[in-house]
Design a protein around this motif. Sequence first.
Motif, PDB file in Angstrom:
ATOM      1  N   LYS A  38      -1.171  -3.486   0.889  1.00  0.00           N
ATOM      2  CA  LYS A  38       0.118  -4.158   1.076  1.00  0.00           C
ATOM      3  C   LYS A  38       0.447  -5.135  -0.043  1.00  0.00           C
ATOM      4  CE  LYS A  38       0.101  -3.918   6.140  1.00  0.00           C
ATOM      5  NZ  LYS A  38       0.045  -4.718   7.401  1.00  0.00           N
ATOM      6  N   SER A  44       8.610   2.865   0.383  1.00  0.00           N
ATOM      7  CA  SER A  44       8.906   2.524   1.771  1.00  0.00           C
ATOM      8  C   SER A  44       8.256   3.509   2.743  1.00  0.00           C
ATOM      9  CB  SER A  44      10.414   2.490   1.998  1.00  0.00           C
ATOM     10  OG  SER A  44      10.996   3.744   1.656  1.00  0.00           O
ATOM     11  N   THR A  47       4.769   2.524   3.159  1.00  0.00           N
ATOM     12  CA  THR A  47       4.737   1.283   3.946  1.00  0.00           C
ATOM     13  C   THR A  47       4.834   1.588   5.433  1.00  0.00           C
ATOM     14  OG1 THR A  47       5.782   0.067   2.130  1.00  0.00           O
ATOM     15  CG2 THR A  47       5.847  -0.939   4.310  1.00  0.00           C
ATOM     16  N   GLN A  48       5.697   2.535   5.791  1.00  0.00           N
ATOM     17  CA  GLN A  48       5.836   2.913   7.194  1.00  0.00           C
ATOM     18  C   GLN A  48       4.553   3.522   7.739  1.00  0.00           C
ATOM     19  OE1 GLN A  48       8.541   2.071   8.878  1.00  0.00           O
ATOM     20  NE2 GLN A  48       7.627   2.822  10.790  1.00  0.00           N
TER      21      GLN A  48
END
Length: 268
Positions: A38, A44, A47-48
């Motif tokens: 992180k 994205s 990240t999900q």
Amino acid sequence: MITIQQIQERSIALRDNRTFEMLVVGVIILSALLIGAKTYPIPSAVTQIILWLDVGITFLFLFEIIVRFIAEPNKKRFFHNGWNVFDTLVVVVSLIPIDNSDMALVGRLVRVFRVLRMVSIIPELRTLLNSLVRALPQLGYVVLLMFIIFYIYAAVGATFFAEINPVLWGDISISLLTLFRVMTFEDWTDVMYETMAVYPLSWSYYLTFIFFTAFAFLNMVIGIVVNVLEDEHAKERAEKAEEDGSATLNELRDEIQELKALIINLKK
């Protein structure tokens, strides 16, 4: 119909299962890797995925805590163990959805502390940490004596070397930092040669300081920690021997009871 006793027996078997323990350790390592991931700029979509993995890890930790609680014979004593309290707090706080709130920073910090669960899972790490905690009172006196030596040498250094290099010896607080640099051998010879240009015998100042701090006090600290660690291992061996003795005694009692029942049946 599964009884409570069967649930507890299965929980004990799962808790003591080596594969399950290694699975939890692997998940803790995965959690640590996700925390590190992180900190990088990632797409994205990734990240999900990380968020979903984090949720899965949290629920697995919750399941592991529940298993350990059910497996505990005396439920009231479960939270007498500091590690159980720590693990429970970390898991409970991780379950609270605070990522998009003002407490998001707290949530991230708690997830960082999940790495410490490695200590509560692996007995050897618990032994090391317990030994370090037990050694703190004795180490306190060594640290106090080291501070006295630091303070004396810092006062002497500020008195004689301040005019040579005010950046390193301007006052006693700066001198303390310089001496810490000397103790860790971070370019300490540059500091020594600079003062030797004015005070040729100042080498004795540095060598005696290094002898007291880097050699004598460091060996004292290592000796105290090793001694406490040996005591901790001896304590664990004694407890294990006592448990084995109790188990053997219980087995003998069961066998005696069976023999008595057999004799009574034969008499009938």
